[in-house]
Enzyme design. Structure first.
Site, mmCIF file in Angstrom:
data_model
loop_
_atom_site.group_PDB
_atom_site.id
_atom_site.type_symbol
_atom_site.label_atom_id
_atom_site.label_comp_id
_atom_site.label_asym_id
_atom_site.label_seq_id
_atom_site.Cartn_x
_atom_site.Cartn_y
_atom_site.Cartn_z
ATOM 1 C CD GLN A 1 3.165 -8.021 14.089
ATOM 2 O OE1 GLN A 1 2.505 -7.482 15.038
ATOM 3 N NE2 GLN A 1 3.468 -7.438 12.957
ATOM 4 N NE ARG B 1 4.504 -1.955 18.306
ATOM 5 C CZ ARG B 1 3.590 -2.502 18.686
ATOM 6 N NH1 ARG B 1 3.521 -3.152 19.907
ATOM 7 N NH2 ARG B 1 2.266 -2.237 18.133
ATOM 8 C CE LYS C 1 5.159 -4.213 10.397
ATOM 9 N NZ LYS C 1 4.382 -3.527 11.359
ATOM 10 C CB CYS D 1 -9.752 0.388 0.811
ATOM 11 S SG CYS D 1 -8.833 1.509 1.936
ATOM 12 C CB CYS E 1 -11.413 7.954 3.851
ATOM 13 S SG CYS E 1 -12.385 6.552 4.881
ATOM 14 C CB CYS F 1 -9.584 1.776 9.550
ATOM 15 S SG CYS F 1 -8.945 2.987 8.245
ATOM 16 C CB CYS G 1 -14.567 -0.422 7.149
ATOM 17 S SG CYS G 1 -14.424 -0.045 5.341
#
Length: 369
Positions: A91, A167, A214, A343, A346, A350, A362
């Site tokens: 990325q 960004r 993205k 997952c 919560c 993370c 995690c």
């Protein structure tokens, strides 16, 4: 069962063994800890890992392809991922933070006076003047950096690049941050120019390389996100990005607001449902037939299978779920659904640990070690 999840796919010119992608994630870990986490995720069966925030120039704060040590780091990362029969995507990004302005916040960061969210707010306040006053010479240098970084990424072993549409690309795209009066500001076509020229810089050097984008979408009524592309402007941005050379879209909510919006917990006031950002994929699909990856609290195999099977999305990207259980793809493939560590969104270990400068972890890690 789960045929759509496990079907191979041509993702914008890149063959993937299934439809599950690890979304770009900030870890804040030592190199060895990071390599091991990535190895586990690759070994768990996902088709591709997107490595977040690979800078398009030399960098003081991040690993860079433009120096010998940074290049070796990314080479090793690509090698680790490929050894597990998994693809890897870089990325590419350029920060929209004013580095000179950032220096005044360094003591607060080092002393942990600021939380990550507080620092984020301070830096966001500096974005608009930075983007608006940036010289065209610097703009052109950064744009060329995207092309140069893509060449280096391929040499390091990456299979694909993704242009980070938040960004700096996202800030140039947004009227909230971009108040320029030249050809890089004003109407939507002008505000898309920075992003399209960044893509063109890659395509010019690498005519056959798959380029993911993205696509950060800004929502109004209610307002979420400050950078990125306004929903009503998608019809202008998407064709321009395609013409520039984008081969696929990774669609999500625009950033530059609360981290709990782009990484929403289960009790988020608006984005609490499974697949909370897929509505943006629906809007993007109105303007393109390119592959689309959807994100947003995805963890339930039956739900993901349905979204893939009906063509709503081409691939499903996860971060927190693959942190909770890197073997999610293999467990789905082997029909071991009851063994998946789900997952629960919560955000404790993370996002929470990252904000406390303790790295991304995690709550299930002890159970998986």
């Amino acid at each position: 069962m789960y045929q759509a999840i496990n079907n191979p796919v041509n993702y914008g010119g890149l063959e993937l063994k299934n439809r599950i992608i690890f979304a770009p994630t900030t870890f804040g870990l030592s190199d060895e800890e990071y390599f091991e986490k990535i190895r586990k995720i690759a070994a768990g069966g996902c088709a591709m890992i997107i490595v977040g925030d690979v800078p398009v120039g030399k960098s003081t704060f991040e690993k860079s392809l433009f120096d010998k040590k940074g290049f070796a780091y990314y080479q090793k990362l690509a090698r680790i991922v490929h050894q597990e029969n998994c693809r890897i995507c870089a990325q590419l990004h350029q920060s929209d933070s004013n580095m000179l302005a950032m220096l005044k916040y360094v003591p607060g960061v080092l002393s942990k006076k600021f939380t990550m969210q507080q620092l984020r707010t301070l830096l966001n306040n500096e974005v608009s003047p930075y983007i608006t006053k940036m010289s065209q010479h610097k703009i052109h240098k950064i744009i060329q950096g995207f092309g140069e970084a893509a060449v280096l990424a391929v040499k390091a072993g990456f299979d694909m690049v993704q242009v980070h549409g938040d960004r700096i690309c996202g800030s140039f795209s947004s009227v909230i941050f971009n108040h320029r009066t030249d050809e890089y500001g004003g109407n939507a076509r002008n505000r898309a120019r920075f992003a399209t020229e960044a893509v063109q810089a890659i395509r010019k050097r690498l005519p056959d390389l798959p380029i993911d984008y993205k696509l950060a979408v800004r929502q109004e009524n209610p307002h979420y996100g400050n950078a990125g592309v306004l929903e009503s402007e998608l019809g202008i941005f998407i064709p321009l990005l395609e013409d520039a050379g984008v081969t696929s879209f990774h669609v999500t909510l625009a950033n530059h607001s609360s981290l709990e919006d782009t990484i929403p917990p289960a009790n988020h006031p608006y984005f609490k449902e499974q697949g909370c950002f897929l509505k943006f994929c629906d809007e993007v699909r109105n303007y393109t037939d390119k592959p689309i990856t959807g994100v947003g609290g995805l963890n339930q195999p039956d739900f993901i299978e349905e979204q893939l099977a009906n063509g709503r999305i081409t691939c499903a990207a996860m971060s927190r779920q693959l942190l909770a259980d890197p073997e999610w793809p293999d467990k789905v493939k082997n029909r071991q659904i009851t063994e998946i560590h789900r997952c629960v969104r919560c955000n404790k270990k993370c996002l929470g640990s990252l904000q406390q400068h303790q790295g991304t972890h995690c709550i299930y890690e002890k159970n998986l070690s």
